[in-house]
Enzyme design. Structure first.
Site, PDB file in Angstrom:
ATOM      1  CB  ALA A 158      49.215 110.474 -88.163  1.00  0.00           C
ATOM      2  N   GLY A 207      44.657 113.190 -87.530  1.00  0.00           N
ATOM      3  CA  GLY A 207      44.373 112.310 -86.441  1.00  0.00           C
ATOM      4  C   GLY A 207      44.043 112.772 -85.196  1.00  0.00           C
ATOM      5  CD  GLU A 235      40.817 111.254 -89.396  1.00  0.00           C
ATOM      6  OE1 GLU A 235      40.505 110.825 -90.231  1.00  0.00           O
ATOM      7  OE2 GLU A 235      42.046 111.244 -89.009  1.00  0.00           O
ATOM      8  CD  GLU A 293      44.166 114.557 -92.544  1.00  0.00           C
ATOM      9  OE1 GLU A 293      43.874 113.745 -91.334  1.00  0.00           O
ATOM     10  OE2 GLU A 293      43.267 115.403 -92.731  1.00  0.00           O
TER      11      GLU A 293
END
Length: 257
Positions: A65, A108, A111, A131
């Site tokens: 992200a 992300g 993911e 993260e």
């Protein structure tokens, strides 16, 4: 539709979406997420498209992200801005989505790969959920999908201790379908998608829904979904054509009806 953070093209019956923020290693900001899901939904509605490929570039699929967007955000701001909720849109895509991954797929980016139906990885692909190194945890399905795919212990190590998987490890642990050379990874993914796009469209959608149910329900519920999806296919023209073509020893001509 015009996009600024992604590129789209069609190759035969395959829709291709390319993440296009190379200076940010394709990190997901809200604009790119919105454009990505808009493009996926547009291809999903297009009857000429049978499968979708999402890719980045050779160096990075997506490096997570965009931390600059959320570094100073409060709990309420994150909750109301929908940074995570927007990811739920991929669950509504009914056609198969294949991730073509080269280089980094982190946070992300990983993911999103976990949310896809199949994965073609280049030899340089690396998958991780880092993260924990910035004081948070995965928030777009990383803890849940990863554990279901690779098992509890490896998922724990990746999420809690920032272990990164190589392409070969991803294949070994069930996070990729195949590994291909870097220079041909996108073409290989498109070729894979073309095979899928050549199948009976309604049956492919029903099959995707049924297999996904295996990860989201108990066995008895999953079997019920399978039956629910199996019987209606006998009301389709494609079922009649497919079985007739089999008996006549010829290639079926699908209509998606």
């Amino acid at each position: 539709m015009t996009y600024t953070t992604i590129l789209t093209e069609t190759r035969g019956r395959v829709g291709v979406v390319t993440l296009n923020r190379p200076k940010a290693m394709n990190a997901f900001n809200q604009q790119m997420l919105g454009e990505l899901f808009d493009a996926l939904e547009a291809f999903d509605k297009d009857q000429a498209i049978g499968a979708i490929v999402v890719t980045g570039n050779e160096k990075a699929f997506a490096a997570g992200a965009d931390i600059k967007e959320m570094a100073e955000a409060s709990y309420v701001e994150m909750l109301t801005a929908g940074h995570v909720q927007s990811w739920d849109r991929i669950r509504g895509i009914r056609k198969p989505v294949i991730a073509a991954v080269s280089g980094w797929a982190l946070g992300g980016g990983c993911e999103f790969v976990l949310s896809c139906d199949m994965v073609v990885a280049s030899e340089s692909a690396k998958f991780g959920q880092p993260e924990i190194t910035i004081g948070v945890i995965p928030g777009a399905g990383g803890t849940q999908r990863l554990a279901r795919l690779v098992g509890k212990y490896l998922a724990m190590e990746m999420v809690i201790n920032n272990r990164t998987l190589t392409a070969q490890e991803a294949l070994q642990f069930g996070l990729a379908n195949r590994i291909v050379p870097v220079e041909g990874y996108l073409d290989a993914a498109v070729s894979f998608a073309e095979e899928i796009a050549s199948r009976a469209p309604l049956a492919v959608r029903m099959a995707k829904d049924a297999v996904n149910a295996a990860f989201e329900t108990a066995l008895s519920e999953g079997l019920a979904v399978e039956k629910r999806n199996f019987y209606p296919l006998f009301a389709t023209e494609d079922q009649k054509e497919g079985m007739k073509a089999f008996i006549e020893k010829r290639k079926a001509e699908w209509k998606g009806k």
